[in-house]
Design a protein around this motif. Structure first.
Motif, PDB file in Angstrom:
ATOM      1  N   LYS A 106       2.623  11.984  16.189  1.00  0.00           N
ATOM      2  CA  LYS A 106       3.958  11.626  16.666  1.00  0.00           C
ATOM      3  C   LYS A 106       3.878  10.485  17.678  1.00  0.00           C
ATOM      4  CE  LYS A 106       8.143  13.732  18.642  1.00  0.00           C
ATOM      5  NZ  LYS A 106       8.340  12.789  19.773  1.00  0.00           N
ATOM      6  N   GLU A 107       2.945  10.606  18.602  1.00  0.00           N
ATOM      7  CA  GLU A 107       2.785   9.587  19.628  1.00  0.00           C
ATOM      8  C   GLU A 107       2.382   8.244  19.019  1.00  0.00           C
ATOM      9  OE1 GLU A 107      -0.208   8.641  23.406  1.00  0.00           O
ATOM     10  OE2 GLU A 107      -0.057  10.676  22.605  1.00  0.00           O
ATOM     11  N   ARG A 108       1.422   8.266  18.091  1.00  0.00           N
ATOM     12  CA  ARG A 108       0.919   7.023  17.503  1.00  0.00           C
ATOM     13  C   ARG A 108       1.949   6.376  16.582  1.00  0.00           C
ATOM     14  NH1 ARG A 108      -4.983   9.772  16.158  1.00  0.00           N
ATOM     15  NH2 ARG A 108      -5.437  10.282  18.347  1.00  0.00           N
ATOM     16  N   ILE A 109       2.628   7.183  15.785  1.00  0.00           N
ATOM     17  CA  ILE A 109       3.647   6.643  14.887  1.00  0.00           C
ATOM     18  C   ILE A 109       4.765   5.990  15.692  1.00  0.00           C
ATOM     19  CG2 ILE A 109       5.473   7.249  13.247  1.00  0.00           C
ATOM     20  CD1 ILE A 109       3.546   9.383  12.122  1.00  0.00           C
ATOM     21  N   GLU A 110       5.227   6.665  16.726  1.00  0.00           N
ATOM     22  CA  GLU A 110       6.306   6.117  17.554  1.00  0.00           C
ATOM     23  C   GLU A 110       5.859   4.821  18.228  1.00  0.00           C
ATOM     24  OE1 GLU A 110       7.524   9.131  20.273  1.00  0.00           O
ATOM     25  OE2 GLU A 110       8.681  10.250  18.757  1.00  0.00           O
ATOM     26  N   LYS A 111       4.647   4.814  18.731  1.00  0.00           N
ATOM     27  CA  LYS A 111       4.123   3.636  19.428  1.00  0.00           C
ATOM     28  C   LYS A 111       4.075   2.416  18.515  1.00  0.00           C
ATOM     29  CE  LYS A 111      -0.120   2.041  21.781  1.00  0.00           C
ATOM     30  NZ  LYS A 111      -0.469   0.937  20.868  1.00  0.00           N
ATOM     31  N   TYR A 112       3.412   2.566  17.368  1.00  0.00           N
ATOM     32  CA  TYR A 112       3.234   1.419  16.487  1.00  0.00           C
ATOM     33  C   TYR A 112       4.522   1.035  15.758  1.00  0.00           C
ATOM     34  CZ  TYR A 112      -1.765   1.877  17.343  1.00  0.00           C
ATOM     35  OH  TYR A 112      -2.993   1.933  17.949  1.00  0.00           O
ATOM     36  N   ALA A 113       5.354   2.009  15.424  1.00  0.00           N
ATOM     37  CA  ALA A 113       6.616   1.701  14.756  1.00  0.00           C
ATOM     38  C   ALA A 113       7.519   0.874  15.667  1.00  0.00           C
ATOM     39  CB  ALA A 113       7.322   2.987  14.343  1.00  0.00           C
ATOM     40  N   LYS A 114       7.518   1.180  16.943  1.00  0.00           N
ATOM     41  CA  LYS A 114       8.308   0.386  17.892  1.00  0.00           C
ATOM     42  C   LYS A 114       7.718  -1.004  18.066  1.00  0.00           C
ATOM     43  CE  LYS A 114      10.252   4.217  20.571  1.00  0.00           C
ATOM     44  NZ  LYS A 114      10.264   4.935  21.881  1.00  0.00           N
ATOM     45  N   GLU A 115       6.391  -1.083  18.132  1.00  0.00           N
ATOM     46  CA  GLU A 115       5.750  -2.386  18.302  1.00  0.00           C
ATOM     47  C   GLU A 115       6.039  -3.308  17.117  1.00  0.00           C
ATOM     48  OE1 GLU A 115       1.620  -2.167  19.251  1.00  0.00           O
ATOM     49  OE2 GLU A 115       1.939  -0.951  21.047  1.00  0.00           O
ATOM     50  N   PHE A 116       6.079  -2.736  15.914  1.00  0.00           N
ATOM     51  CA  PHE A 116       6.350  -3.529  14.717  1.00  0.00           C
ATOM     52  C   PHE A 116       7.845  -3.571  14.361  1.00  0.00           C
ATOM     53  CE2 PHE A 116       1.766  -2.888  13.744  1.00  0.00           C
ATOM     54  CZ  PHE A 116       1.436  -4.222  13.520  1.00  0.00           C
ATOM     55  N   GLU A 117       8.670  -2.967  15.221  1.00  0.00           N
ATOM     56  CA  GLU A 117      10.122  -2.976  15.048  1.00  0.00           C
ATOM     57  C   GLU A 117      10.546  -2.409  13.697  1.00  0.00           C
ATOM     58  OE1 GLU A 117      11.163  -7.068  15.814  1.00  0.00           O
ATOM     59  OE2 GLU A 117      11.160  -6.753  17.989  1.00  0.00           O
ATOM     60  N   ILE A 118       9.904  -1.293  13.334  1.00  0.00           N
ATOM     61  CA  ILE A 118      10.241  -0.640  12.070  1.00  0.00           C
ATOM     62  C   ILE A 118      10.650   0.816  12.309  1.00  0.00           C
ATOM     63  CG2 ILE A 118       7.917   0.207  11.497  1.00  0.00           C
ATOM     64  CD1 ILE A 118       8.421  -0.762   8.629  1.00  0.00           C
ATOM     65  N   ASP A 119      10.806   1.201  13.564  1.00  0.00           N
ATOM     66  CA  ASP A 119      11.113   2.591  13.912  1.00  0.00           C
ATOM     67  C   ASP A 119      12.444   3.066  13.328  1.00  0.00           C
ATOM     68  OD1 ASP A 119      11.722   0.545  15.932  1.00  0.00           O
ATOM     69  OD2 ASP A 119      12.757   2.142  17.002  1.00  0.00           O
ATOM     70  N   LYS A 120      13.405   2.169  13.187  1.00  0.00           N
ATOM     71  CA  LYS A 120      14.707   2.562  12.647  1.00  0.00           C
ATOM     72  C   LYS A 120      14.704   2.652  11.126  1.00  0.00           C
ATOM     73  CE  LYS A 120      17.244   0.593  16.547  1.00  0.00           C
ATOM     74  NZ  LYS A 120      18.262  -0.416  16.981  1.00  0.00           N
ATOM     75  N   ASP A 121      13.600   2.247  10.501  1.00  0.00           N
ATOM     76  CA  ASP A 121      13.514   2.262   9.036  1.00  0.00           C
ATOM     77  C   ASP A 121      12.576   3.337   8.502  1.00  0.00           C
ATOM     78  OD1 ASP A 121      15.083  -0.271   8.475  1.00  0.00           O
ATOM     79  OD2 ASP A 121      13.508  -1.078   9.759  1.00  0.00           O
ATOM     80  N   LEU A 122      12.047   4.179   9.386  1.00  0.00           N
ATOM     81  CA  LEU A 122      11.050   5.159   8.957  1.00  0.00           C
ATOM     82  C   LEU A 122      11.617   6.214   8.020  1.00  0.00           C
ATOM     83  CD1 LEU A 122       8.909   5.792  12.169  1.00  0.00           C
ATOM     84  CD2 LEU A 122       8.360   4.389  10.167  1.00  0.00           C
ATOM     85  N   ASN A 123      12.906   6.471   8.080  1.00  0.00           N
ATOM     86  CA  ASN A 123      13.508   7.479   7.202  1.00  0.00           C
ATOM     87  C   ASN A 123      14.104   6.877   5.938  1.00  0.00           C
ATOM     88  OD1 ASN A 123      13.001   9.900   8.763  1.00  0.00           O
ATOM     89  ND2 ASN A 123      14.482   9.119  10.243  1.00  0.00           N
ATOM     90  N   THR A 124      13.761   5.616   5.674  1.00  0.00           N
ATOM     91  CA  THR A 124      14.196   4.925   4.461  1.00  0.00           C
ATOM     92  C   THR A 124      13.053   4.937   3.443  1.00  0.00           C
ATOM     93  OG1 THR A 124      15.592   3.455   5.779  1.00  0.00           O
ATOM     94  CG2 THR A 124      15.076   2.738   3.546  1.00  0.00           C
ATOM     95  N   PHE A 125      13.395   5.012   2.163  1.00  0.00           N
ATOM     96  CA  PHE A 125      12.367   5.033   1.126  1.00  0.00           C
ATOM     97  C   PHE A 125      11.590   3.714   1.104  1.00  0.00           C
ATOM     98  CE2 PHE A 125      15.221   8.321  -0.696  1.00  0.00           C
ATOM     99  CZ  PHE A 125      14.294   9.346  -0.768  1.00  0.00           C
ATOM    100  N   ILE A 126      10.291   3.831   0.945  1.00  0.00           N
ATOM    101  CA  ILE A 126       9.419   2.665   0.945  1.00  0.00           C
ATOM    102  C   ILE A 126       9.764   1.716  -0.200  1.00  0.00           C
ATOM    103  CG2 ILE A 126       7.013   1.926   0.596  1.00  0.00           C
ATOM    104  CD1 ILE A 126       6.163   4.434   2.155  1.00  0.00           C
ATOM    105  N   GLY A 127      10.261   2.250  -1.298  1.00  0.00           N
ATOM    106  CA  GLY A 127      10.639   1.425  -2.433  1.00  0.00           C
ATOM    107  C   GLY A 127      11.691   0.382  -2.103  1.00  0.00           C
ATOM    108  N   SER A 128      12.452   0.620  -1.043  1.00  0.00           N
ATOM    109  CA  SER A 128      13.492  -0.330  -0.638  1.00  0.00           C
ATOM    110  C   SER A 128      13.008  -1.324   0.407  1.00  0.00           C
ATOM    111  CB  SER A 128      14.711   0.429  -0.080  1.00  0.00           C
ATOM    112  OG  SER A 128      14.382   1.056   1.156  1.00  0.00           O
ATOM    113  N   TYR A 129      11.747  -1.180   0.841  1.00  0.00           N
ATOM    114  CA  TYR A 129      11.200  -2.060   1.872  1.00  0.00           C
ATOM    115  C   TYR A 129      10.905  -3.456   1.320  1.00  0.00           C
ATOM    116  CZ  TYR A 129      10.160   1.822   5.152  1.00  0.00           C
ATOM    117  OH  TYR A 129      10.239   2.872   6.018  1.00  0.00           O
ATOM    118  N   SER A 130      10.987  -4.441   2.194  1.00  0.00           N
ATOM    119  CA  SER A 130      10.504  -5.775   1.865  1.00  0.00           C
ATOM    120  C   SER A 130       8.975  -5.767   1.897  1.00  0.00           C
ATOM    121  CB  SER A 130      11.024  -6.788   2.884  1.00  0.00           C
ATOM    122  OG  SER A 130      10.442  -6.544   4.166  1.00  0.00           O
ATOM    123  N   HIS A 131       8.359  -6.853   1.427  1.00  0.00           N
ATOM    124  CA  HIS A 131       6.897  -6.953   1.454  1.00  0.00           C
ATOM    125  C   HIS A 131       6.386  -6.822   2.876  1.00  0.00           C
ATOM    126  CE1 HIS A 131       2.931  -8.882   1.484  1.00  0.00           C
ATOM    127  NE2 HIS A 131       2.860  -8.605   0.187  1.00  0.00           N
ATOM    128  N   GLY A 132       7.053  -7.481   3.815  1.00  0.00           N
ATOM    129  CA  GLY A 132       6.619  -7.425   5.200  1.00  0.00           C
ATOM    130  C   GLY A 132       6.713  -6.041   5.798  1.00  0.00           C
TER     131      GLY A 132
END
Length: 241
Positions: free
Chosen positions: A111-137
Motif C-alpha cells: 500500500k505504501e509503495r503503490i501510493e508513493k510511486y503512483a503519486k510520483e508518476f501522477e497515475i494515482d487517480k487512474d489505478l481503478n481504471t482498466f489497463i486496456g484503456s491506458y495510453s502507452h505511457g
C-alpha cells in the motif's frame, strides 16, 4: 551484482547474435547498454532475466547462476521490457496487487509503495481504471511501478523512457538515482544517448553481437559527447549502420 562471462547466443545453432559477451554491473552502477538496432541488446537483456537460454558462458546475479537457478535469481531482480505488457482486463491497482502477491509483499508495504510511486508518476487517480484503456505511457508507468514494488537488488530495463512524457522521464531518472544510491544496480539499454551520458556512470557499446567498448562513462566520453563517441566507434569499424 551482475556478472556476465563469455556469453554466446544463437537462434539457429550456427550464427551467433551474442559473441563472447563479458561485463560487470556493480552495486551503485547505472550501466548504459547502447548499440544499433539488431546489435543484440534485447537478446542479452532477455538472457539476463531468464527469458532466453544461451549456449555458452555464465550469467550470475548476486552470485546466483541464472542458467542453473533462474527462479531464485528472479526473486531479486526486476525487468522492464521495451513494450509495456500487462493484463488489459485488470485495473492498474489489481495488477500491482497481483505482482505484490507474487513476491509475497505485505499489505502495508505494498500500500505504501503503490501510493508513493503512483503519486510520483501522477497515475494515482487512474489505478481503478482498466489497463486496456491506458495510453502507452500510462502502461509504461504501471510496469515501472510493478518493477519497484518488491524492492529488487537489480533492475534490468529495455528502453524504459520510450512513451514517457517529460515529467515522467524526470521522475524515473530521480527514482533510478535514489535506487542505486541505496545500493541497488541498474542495467538498461537505450537509444537516447544524451540521457545515458548524464545519468550513467558506466557504459558498454555492442555492435553485431560483440562488445566493442566498455568502461567508465567519464573515461570513454572525455571531452566529446557520447553521440560523437558512438559514431566514431562505428566508423572506425568500417561499417555504416
Amino acid at each position: 551484482m551482475l556478472e556476465i562471462r563469455n556469453v554466446y547466443k544463437s537462434y539457429d545453432q550456427k550464427n551467433y547474435v551474442l559473441k563472447d559477451i563479458s561485463l560487470d554491473v556493480l552495486d551503485g552502477d547505472i550501466y548504459a547498454f547502447i548499440g544499433h538496432n539488431g546489435a543484440g541488446k534485447t537478446t542479452l537483456i532477455k538472457s539476463i532475466v531468464g527469458i532466453l537460454p544461451f549456449e555458452k558462458g555464465t550469467i550470475k546475479i548476486d552470485g546466483i547462476d541464472v542458467a542453473l537457478d533462474s527462479y531464485e535469481a528472479r526473486k531479486i531482480i526486476s525487468y522492464i521490457p521495451d513494450e509495456p505488457e500487462a493484463y488489459d482486463t485488470m485495473t492498474g491497482l489489481e495488477f500491482l496487487n497481483f505482482v505484490a502477491d507474487v513476491f509475497n509483499i505485505s499489505l502495508s508495504d505494498r500500500k505504501e509503495r503503490i501510493e508513493k510511486y503512483a503519486k510520483e508518476f501522477e497515475i494515482d487517480k487512474d489505478l481503478n481504471t482498466f489497463i486496456g484503456s491506458y495510453s502507452h505511457g500510462m502502461k509504461q508507468k504501471i510496469i515501472i511501478i510493478s518493477a519497484l514494488i518488491h524492492e529488487p537488488k537489480l533492475i534490468v530495463m529495455d528502453e524504459p523512457f520510450v512513451g514517457l512524457d517529460p515529467k515522467a522521464s524526470f521522475t524515473l531518472k530521480n527514482i533510478m538515482k535514489d535506487f542505486v544510491s541505496n545500493g541497488g544496480a541498474i542495467f538498461y539499454s537505450t537509444h537516447v544517448l544524451e540521457t545515458a551520458e548524464k545519468l550513467c556512470n558506466k557504459i558498454a557499446v555492442i555492435k553485431n553481437g560483440e562488445i566493442v567498448k566498455a568502461g567508465l562513462m567519464d573515461v570513454i566520453v572525455k571531452d566529446e559527447s557520447l553521440e560523437e563517441v558512438f559514431m566514431e566507434i562505428y566508423e572506425e569499424k568500417g561499417e555504416n549502420e
